[in-house]
Design a protein around this motif. Structure first.
Motif, PDB file in Angstrom:
ATOM      1  N   ALA A  57       0.865  -1.179   0.000  1.00  0.00           N
ATOM      2  CA  ALA A  57       0.000   0.000   0.000  1.00  0.00           C
ATOM      3  C   ALA A  57       0.902   1.230   0.000  1.00  0.00           C
ATOM      4  N   ILE A  58       0.408   2.293  -0.608  1.00  0.00           N
ATOM      5  CA  ILE A  58       1.173   3.535  -0.720  1.00  0.00           C
ATOM      6  C   ILE A  58       0.393   4.669  -0.078  1.00  0.00           C
ATOM      7  N   SER A  96      -2.892   4.501  -2.357  1.00  0.00           N
ATOM      8  CA  SER A  96      -3.080   3.571  -3.467  1.00  0.00           C
ATOM      9  C   SER A  96      -4.543   3.159  -3.544  1.00  0.00           C
ATOM     10  N   ASN A  97      -4.978   2.792  -4.711  1.00  0.00           N
ATOM     11  CA  ASN A  97      -6.378   2.477  -5.034  1.00  0.00           C
ATOM     12  C   ASN A  97      -7.268   3.710  -4.870  1.00  0.00           C
ATOM     13  N   ASP A  98      -6.659   4.888  -4.724  1.00  0.00           N
ATOM     14  CA  ASP A  98      -7.397   6.120  -4.427  1.00  0.00           C
ATOM     15  C   ASP A  98      -8.347   5.891  -3.259  1.00  0.00           C
ATOM     16  N   LYS A 146      -7.923  -1.423   2.371  1.00  0.00           N
ATOM     17  CA  LYS A 146      -8.566  -0.627   1.320  1.00  0.00           C
ATOM     18  C   LYS A 146      -7.554  -0.103   0.302  1.00  0.00           C
ATOM     19  N   ALA A 147      -6.338   0.148   0.753  1.00  0.00           N
ATOM     20  CA  ALA A 147      -5.316   0.714  -0.109  1.00  0.00           C
ATOM     21  C   ALA A 147      -4.393  -0.355  -0.704  1.00  0.00           C
ATOM     22  N   ALA A 148      -4.529  -1.593  -0.254  1.00  0.00           N
ATOM     23  CA  ALA A 148      -3.600  -2.658  -0.656  1.00  0.00           C
ATOM     24  C   ALA A 148      -3.777  -3.063  -2.115  1.00  0.00           C
ATOM     25  N   LEU A 174      -4.069  12.918  -6.459  1.00  0.00           N
ATOM     26  CA  LEU A 174      -4.110  13.639  -5.187  1.00  0.00           C
ATOM     27  C   LEU A 174      -5.470  14.235  -4.943  1.00  0.00           C
ATOM     28  N   ARG A 175      -5.855  14.298  -3.667  1.00  0.00           N
ATOM     29  CA  ARG A 175      -7.102  14.953  -3.236  1.00  0.00           C
ATOM     30  C   ARG A 175      -6.770  16.333  -2.728  1.00  0.00           C
TER      31      ARG A 175
END
Length: 140
Positions: free
Chosen positions: A81-82, A109-111, A123-125, A139-140
């Motif tokens: 995950a990032i 990651s995965n927004d 969720k981000a993996a 980016l948000r």
């Protein structure tokens, strides 16, 4: 028999060197080209999203035309995950307002998004497999 095993091992090593497992990241929607994008790559949930000591790899990259590119190079297969943020003032920390809401762009990651804070690792993996792996984060 021993020769065929030796040939098989040599073939396996040769084919792995031809298809290394690599990971690169494209970051988009960066507000401006000031400062750096700071990135943490985690292999597993320990420390995610902001413990730099537990990150598998980290990077700080320049921004050009609202985008940043990170090449993590060779990484082992597995779940990663990032987390990242735009360090517009080059302070090394995510700037937030009085309520803890980020003042600079950030992403995962995965927004992935969390309800009231960062998302959980799950969720981000994403999975890194043999070959070239590319991830993009807006980016948000």
């Amino acid at each position: 028999m021993k020769i065929s095993i030796l040939i098989w091992i040599m073939f396996a090593l040769f084919s792995q060197s031809q298809n290394p497992t690599t990971l690169s990241l494209q970051v988009t929607n960066v507000k401006n080209d000031q400062g750096l994008v700071r990135v943490l790559l985690f292999k597993g949930e320990a420390g995610f999203p902001d413990d730099t000591e537990k990150a598998f790899k980290s990077a700080s990259v320049k921004i050009k035309d609202g985008k940043a590119q990170v090449d993590f190079g060779a990484v082992p297969e597995g779940m990663y995950a990032i987390s990242l943020f735009h360090d517009s003032q080059n302070t090394g920390k995510l700037r937030t307002n009085a309520f803890g809401i980020p003042r600079d762009g950030y992403g995962f990651s995965n927004d992935a998004m969390g309800m009231f804070g960062p998302p959980h690792f799950e969720k981000a993996a994403f999975k890194v497999t043999v070959g070239k792996n590319n991830v993009s984060i807006k980016l948000r």
